[in-house]
Scaffold this motif. Structure first.
Motif, short mmCIF file in Angstrom:
data_model
loop_
_atom_site.label_atom_id
_atom_site.label_comp_id
_atom_site.label_asym_id
_atom_site.label_seq_id
_atom_site.Cartn_x
_atom_site.Cartn_y
_atom_site.Cartn_z
N GLY A 132 0.78 -1.22 0.00
CA GLY A 132 0.00 0.00 0.00
C GLY A 132 0.81 1.28 0.00
O GLY A 132 0.27 2.37 -0.12
N GLU A 133 2.12 1.14 0.15
CA GLU A 133 3.00 2.31 0.17
C GLU A 133 3.36 2.72 -1.26
O GLU A 133 3.54 1.87 -2.13
CB GLU A 133 4.27 2.00 0.95
CG GLU A 133 4.04 1.72 2.43
CD GLU A 133 3.49 2.92 3.16
OE1 GLU A 133 3.96 4.05 2.90
OE2 GLU A 133 2.57 2.75 3.99
N ILE A 134 3.48 4.02 -1.47
CA ILE A 134 3.88 4.54 -2.78
C ILE A 134 5.33 4.16 -3.04
O ILE A 134 6.20 4.33 -2.18
CB ILE A 134 3.67 6.05 -2.84
CG1 ILE A 134 2.16 6.37 -2.80
CG2 ILE A 134 4.30 6.66 -4.08
CD1 ILE A 134 1.83 7.84 -2.76
N TYR A 135 5.58 3.65 -4.25
CA TYR A 135 6.96 3.22 -4.58
C TYR A 135 7.94 4.37 -4.41
O TYR A 135 8.95 4.24 -3.71
CB TYR A 135 7.03 2.71 -6.02
CG TYR A 135 6.43 1.35 -6.23
CD1 TYR A 135 7.02 0.22 -5.68
CD2 TYR A 135 5.26 1.19 -6.97
CE1 TYR A 135 6.48 -1.04 -5.86
CE2 TYR A 135 4.70 -0.07 -7.17
CZ TYR A 135 5.31 -1.18 -6.60
OH TYR A 135 4.76 -2.42 -6.79
N GLY A 136 7.71 5.47 -5.07
CA GLY A 136 8.51 6.66 -4.85
C GLY A 136 9.85 6.71 -5.55
O GLY A 136 10.41 7.78 -5.74
N SER A 137 10.40 5.55 -5.94
CA SER A 137 11.72 5.53 -6.56
C SER A 137 11.82 4.38 -7.54
O SER A 137 11.13 3.36 -7.42
CB SER A 137 12.83 5.40 -5.51
OG SER A 137 12.83 4.11 -4.93
N PHE A 138 12.72 4.53 -8.50
CA PHE A 138 12.97 3.46 -9.46
C PHE A 138 13.55 2.23 -8.77
O PHE A 138 13.23 1.09 -9.12
CB PHE A 138 13.92 3.93 -10.56
CG PHE A 138 13.44 5.13 -11.33
CD1 PHE A 138 12.12 5.21 -11.76
CD2 PHE A 138 14.30 6.17 -11.63
CE1 PHE A 138 11.67 6.31 -12.48
CE2 PHE A 138 13.87 7.27 -12.36
CZ PHE A 138 12.56 7.35 -12.79
#
Length: 255
Positions: A63-69
């Motif tokens: 449920g957490e936003i990935y935010g990074s590659f």
């Protein structure tokens, strides 16, 4: 009609050849990422073909936003997949939730915005990048809202860069607004999507002309500026910076 499509493909091949580049064969799995010089500025771009596994990503299974590659790539590796290339895929709020329409695996997480507003997103006409089974599209937002398109993935951003072969009417050739920028354009037949980032600060007018004059995409959409980043292992590139919201990426089986 067949002659027209073939002629368009021939012109694109000629443009790429003139830039010292080559075009990937249709349906190729490999990461078709290249560098190109246009009017004294270097651009990097990656190509996806309809039928390849191109997706939008926002949140992981937790449920957490990935935010990074890096976090997205690691999650895909655990699923037996690899990330061929990726790019930030639209504007986002302070909590990294998408600004405007966002659809992932057919599920709408944010609604379309059709009103004029502040900033680049609200500089109408803006648009939607839509991934359907068998084709891609960049569509003006109000036309999209009226069309009831069934996108597997979709992200809204703005402004449009190229609209039916013409540059956005608000773009000025002599503008002094210079930024690193990224965006997406789609071929006339909907079979190729091109994800482009400028490697130096450019105006909207310059950036849009790369899509129109080099890639010959009749419709193209601005994705962002200050957070513009590209992940392209084939170019030995993995840009870093502040945490991202939506990400677009081309996926393939590991190995």
């Amino acid at each position: 009609m067949m002659r027209s499509k073939a002629f368009g493909r021939f012109r694109l091949l000629g443009a790429l050849f003139a830039l010292g580049l080559s075009a990937a064969p249709a349906g190729a799995e490999g990461p078709a990422c290249r560098d190109a010089d246009f009017e004294g500025t270097r651009y990097s771009y990656c190509q996806a073909e309809a039928g390849q596994d191109l997706r939008l990503f926002l949140r992981g299974d937790d449920g957490e936003i990935y935010g990074s590659f890096g976090r997205l790539s690691s999650a895909l590796e655990q699923q037996g997949r690899r990330l061929l290339f990726a790019m930030n895929a639209g504007m986002f709020h302070a909590d990294r939730a998408p600004v405007g329409l966002y659809v992932e695996e057919g599920e709408q997480a944010a609604s379309i915005v059709t009103r004029e507003g502040p900033g680049n997103f609200g500089l109408l006409p803006n648009g939607v990048f839509c991934i359907e089974d068998g084709r891609f599209d960049v569509i003006e937002s109000r036309a999209f809202a009226d069309s009831r398109r069934d996108c597997r993935f979709a992200t809204q951003s703005g402004p449009m860069l190229v609209i039916d072969g013409a540059l956005h009417p608000r773009f000025l050739p002599d503008s002094d607004s210079l930024h690193i920028r990224n965006g997406v354009g789609v071929s006339a037949d909907g079979q190729q999507a091109y994800f482009v980032i400028s490697d130096a600060a450019v105006t909207f007018h310059q950036f849009a002309r790369f899509f129109r004059d080099v890639l010959e995409t009749p419709n193209a959409l601005y994705l962002d500026g200050s957070v513009s980043r590209l992940y392209a292992p084939s170019l030995d590139r993995s840009d870093w910076g502040m945490p991202l919201g939506p990400i677009v990426g081309l996926v393939a089986p590991a190995g």
